[in-house]
Design a protein around this motif. Structure first.
Motif, mmCIF file in Angstrom:
data_model
loop_
_atom_site.group_PDB
_atom_site.id
_atom_site.type_symbol
_atom_site.label_atom_id
_atom_site.label_comp_id
_atom_site.label_asym_id
_atom_site.label_seq_id
_atom_site.Cartn_x
_atom_site.Cartn_y
_atom_site.Cartn_z
ATOM 1 N N ARG A 25 37.217 -28.341 59.698
ATOM 2 C CA ARG A 25 38.024 -28.300 58.033
ATOM 3 C C ARG A 25 38.391 -29.470 57.628
ATOM 4 O O ARG A 25 38.259 -29.795 56.665
ATOM 5 N N MET A 78 32.927 -17.206 61.144
ATOM 6 C CA MET A 78 33.417 -16.839 59.529
ATOM 7 C C MET A 78 32.385 -15.807 59.001
ATOM 8 O O MET A 78 33.095 -14.560 58.402
ATOM 9 N N PHE A 121 40.685 -19.244 54.369
ATOM 10 C CA PHE A 121 40.838 -20.243 55.418
ATOM 11 C C PHE A 121 40.927 -21.788 54.843
ATOM 12 O O PHE A 121 41.576 -22.504 55.665
ATOM 13 N N GLU A 143 42.579 -11.749 56.680
ATOM 14 C CA GLU A 143 43.581 -12.105 57.874
ATOM 15 C C GLU A 143 43.654 -11.018 58.755
ATOM 16 O O GLU A 143 43.818 -11.391 59.855
ATOM 17 N N VAL A 202 40.630 -20.890 63.274
ATOM 18 C CA VAL A 202 40.014 -21.889 62.007
ATOM 19 C C VAL A 202 39.863 -23.028 62.891
ATOM 20 O O VAL A 202 40.720 -23.670 63.746
#
Length: 327
Positions: A56, A9, A27, A41, A51
């Motif tokens: 996440r 990231m 994200f 993006e 991702v």
């Protein structure tokens, strides 16, 4: 050969020229300005960044996975519903786990139990049997109301039955019949016959209603037709079938008896199923809004405030001629 390191990231933030927090928001679906989102993006695409859905999910205490339980996918209606559910979930950045049960209650319950043990964010189910579901797990039912706190999404089956009866009468039919095969457990689809019978009673039209359970022989329908035949003619001139599949099978029975649709008997089904390759309908039919049913089910399941979720959503249906009525 030197192996390229996996982009992070932080790499995306540097490439996009934005703060690391901005990348995280994009994200994780948190609103940011369109210009920032487009930069992030574009940078992610250029670097090949993907991702980490597992990480996440841990951060958000979610799996981003939804279980879908259907009787099967060999029926065109269920196949179409599965496709639209998958698309609607993907648009909300969720994955779909599909379970096929052949309408067996033991398999349906086993699927629910397995899903609850393996953690998903919710279940969307089209089932025909009683189920035990953990109240803490979001569940949206299609076509069956389980309880007031478990939302159900369905086509307006009652209006569909009413429209079918009114259309047959409009097309000149004078003696009608409603034919149904289905589960012994009550559901929203039972309202198709209710709407049909209401119109017949209100208009003082003679009608017959024959309801068979799933798995019972259709010979009872054949016997009904034969009892109403004389000299190669039949006095029943308008038939509403609870599904398009049944309408197709009824056409076959009538053909074996030397009768044709729509010349001798006009027939209307329910579902709006189209033939593969040609997109033509199998019969004149009441069309269910399959895509809207799928999208609504997903919206209700993923609604964060459960107090805003209604117990029943009925979506409008429409009539479409398909060759078994005399338009």
């Amino acid at each position: 050969m030197q192996r390229k390191s996996t982009p992070t990231m932080k790499d995306v933030a540097q490439e996009a020229g934005v703060a690391l927090g901005t990348v995280s928001k994009v994200f994780n679906g948190i609103p940011v300005g369109d210009s920032y989102r487009l930069k992030v993006e574009a940078a992610a695409k250029k670097l090949g960044y993907q991702v980490n859905q597992y990480a996440r999910g841990l951060r958000a205490n979610k799996t981003y996975t939804v279980a879908v339980i259907l009787p099967g996918v060999d029926h065109p209606f269920f196949a179409s519903l599965a496709q639209h559910l998958c698309t609607a979930l993907a648009q909300r950045d969720h994955r779909m786990l599909l379970y096929v049960t052949a309408s067996r209650p033991d398999i349906e319950q086993r699927c629910v139990t397995m899903v609850q043990q393996n953690r998903v964010d919710g279940i969307i189910g089209l089932t025909y049997n009683p189920l035990e579901v953990n109240e803490e797990l979001p569940f949206v039912s299609i076509d069956r109301c389980f309880s007031s706190d478990m939302p159900c999404v369905a086509a307006d089956n009652y209006s569909g039955g009413r429209i079918a009866a009114e259309k047959l009468l409009e097309l000149g039919c004078r003696r009608l019949a409603f034919l149904r095969t289905g589960s012994v457990n009550l559901g929203e689809t039972d309202k198709r016959g209710d709407g049909f019978e209401m119109v017949c009673r209100t208009r003082n039209v003679h009608y017959d209603a024959i309801r068979l359970r799933d798995g019972e022989s259709l010979e009872l329908f054949r016997e009904f037709f034969q009892a109403h035949m004389s000299g190669g003619k039949i006095d029943v001139d308008g038939i509403f079938c609870s599904t398009d599949l049944l309408a197709w099978r009824v056409q076959g029975i009538l053909q074996e008896l030397g009768l044709r649709a729509p010349e001798d008997v006009q027939i209307i089904g329910f579902d709006g199923i189209r033939r593969f390759g040609s997109e033509s309908l199998y019969c004149s039919t009441i069309v269910q809004p399959v895509q809207k049913i799928a999208e609504t089910s997903v919206d209700l399941l993923l609604e964060p405030d459960r107090s805003k979720v209604p117990s029943l959503v009925c979506l409008p249906v429409s009539y479409a001629p398909g060759g078994t009525t005399r338009e």
